[in-house]
Structure formats: structure tokens, C-alpha cells
Design a protein around this motif. Sequence first.
Motif, PDB file in Angstrom:
ATOM      1  N   PHE A  34      44.804 -48.735 -21.519  1.00  0.00           N
ATOM      2  CA  PHE A  34      43.770 -48.152 -22.361  1.00  0.00           C
ATOM      3  C   PHE A  34      43.690 -46.636 -22.147  1.00  0.00           C
ATOM      4  O   PHE A  34      43.764 -46.146 -21.033  1.00  0.00           O
ATOM      5  CB  PHE A  34      42.420 -48.808 -22.051  1.00  0.00           C
ATOM      6  N   GLY A  35      43.509 -45.911 -23.234  1.00  0.00           N
ATOM      7  CA  GLY A  35      43.388 -44.452 -23.146  1.00  0.00           C
ATOM      8  C   GLY A  35      44.677 -43.792 -22.707  1.00  0.00           C
ATOM      9  O   GLY A  35      44.656 -42.859 -21.880  1.00  0.00           O
ATOM     10  N   ASN A  36      45.806 -44.263 -23.245  1.00  0.00           N
ATOM     11  CA  ASN A  36      47.111 -43.692 -22.882  1.00  0.00           C
ATOM     12  C   ASN A  36      47.363 -43.721 -21.378  1.00  0.00           C
ATOM     13  O   ASN A  36      47.895 -42.771 -20.796  1.00  0.00           O
ATOM     14  CB  ASN A  36      47.238 -42.262 -23.415  1.00  0.00           C
ATOM     15  N   GLU A  37      46.910 -44.827 -20.751  1.00  0.00           N
ATOM     16  CA  GLU A  37      47.177 -45.064 -19.327  1.00  0.00           C
ATOM     17  C   GLU A  37      46.548 -43.995 -18.431  1.00  0.00           C
ATOM     18  O   GLU A  37      47.040 -43.688 -17.339  1.00  0.00           O
ATOM     19  CB  GLU A  37      48.685 -45.181 -19.069  1.00  0.00           C
ATOM     20  N   ALA A  38      45.404 -43.470 -18.851  1.00  0.00           N
ATOM     21  CA  ALA A  38      44.782 -42.354 -18.128  1.00  0.00           C
ATOM     22  C   ALA A  38      44.299 -42.740 -16.732  1.00  0.00           C
ATOM     23  O   ALA A  38      44.111 -41.863 -15.880  1.00  0.00           O
ATOM     24  CB  ALA A  38      43.609 -41.805 -18.942  1.00  0.00           C
TER      25      ALA A  38
END
Length: 268
Positions: free
Chosen positions: A186-190
Motif C-alpha cells: 500500500f502507498g507504493n510500498e512506503a
Amino acid sequence: MLRFSRFAVRWRSRARARAWRGELHLIPDVPSPGLGASHTLIVSTPSSYRTGERRYPVLYMQDGQNLFDPRTSFAGDWGLTTALSWASRRGIEPIVVGIYNAGKARFDEYSPFVEPGTGGGAGDRYLEFLLTTVKPLVDERFRTAPGRETTGIAGSSLGGLISLYAFFRRDAVFGFAGALSPSLWFGNEAIFDVVARSPRPAGRIYLDIGLREGERHLMLARTMRDLLIARGFEPRRTLRYVEDRDGAHREADWGRRFRKALPFLVRP
């Protein structure tokens, strides 16, 4: 005024009812002005809670409506009373606080990151609600051991993501965290950047994944395991990582695995 009720677990099988002798307490409509909503809490106290003055460790868990009651769950419940029974036999008796999710706002509340086209971004506000409203309420009404070493957080999927995030970003409060099938994508793997760059907190992490959840999720879980080890977490001592051969992304599998996760996280 917040309402408070105690109720019996009548929907459980006779076997489960005999095994678990604790109580569930429902606290509905806890306001969270920063989120523009209210949340229900379900609080589990162990059988020994009824007598004495002992104080108990506390585990805060996301998706509270999925933990105990199949009638309120999304797709079957965790059967959490079974895990609590297993732990009790080992002398481990936490108070468990389940925070009901906010339905459609769940994606926003359970992630501090934004996933384009999906949501997210209110995770820090959700944690402020947990720390400034929920925890003080629980500490006031129940005999908790409120210190960091006896306070943990856990959840699955997005609930696992916010729990892992909270362990690193609210490390003054949480001494252990459980992330079951966390949504690491989720969230570009943040979340990987958060874990890599945050000060390393003392404490324990339980991390798992089901092999039936797909190659990408398995790869991300293994990458997170390796990152945690690189940050100094020790396998079997401060980090427990599990790959469930038959595990899918569902409540029944999380509840089954949580039976062994709970004694690792909450120690007598």
C-alpha cells in the motif's frame, strides 16, 4: 456520556465456551473528532480479572468487529477466544481491545500513505485517536499495566500495516507489534522506507504471510523480514516470521496463526 456494557458470548460453540471464561465489554460510539467519526470498542478481559487487584498487559487490535463475533465480521471471525484460551494455559492473560473499523473509511484510517485510486492518508490521525482517546479511556476503566513494555498493537492486512507503522513511529507507547498478512504494497510500498529510516525500537515483532496470498505478497513479506533482521531484530527472540503453507488472506487463517503469535508477543 459513553455507554458501557458487558455481554456473554452466547454464539460460541460449547467447546469454546468451556475453554474461555473471560468477559467481553462493549463500548459503543467513542468519538474521534479528528476522523469525523465514532468507533465502537470491544474489550476482552481474562477470567482472573474478576478477582484481585492485578494489572494486565494490553493488546490493541484493528478490525475489532472481526475478532470475536461472526455476525459482525466481514468474512468470518478470528475465533479470538481460542487464542486467548491457549495463551491463558501458558500464564499469559492480556486485556485485548478491538477497535471497530470505520467501514468505507478503513483504507484511509489504516494507512498514513496514499495509494492512488484507493485511498489512505489518515493513519497518523487514527493513531492519535488511539493514543489520546482510546488508550486513556481503557486505562481509566480497566486495570491495565499501561507502560510501553506491556502495551502492544496488532492487526491483519491494512490493520497489520498500521500496526507495524505504529511500532516504529509511536515507539514510546508500543513495545510489541503483530502484523499478519500486512498490506506492505500500500502507498507504493512506503512502509519499507519508514522501517529503514526510523530509529530502531526495542521490543518484539510478529510478521507472517500465507503462501496462498500470491507471489508478490510473499516476496514483500520476505523483504520486510530481511529488512527487520538487518535493523537488528533477532529471529525467534525479537522477531518471529511465519509462512503459512495453507494460509489465504482471510480471518480464519489469521485467527489460527494468532494462537502461537500471542504468547510470543505478550510474555508473562
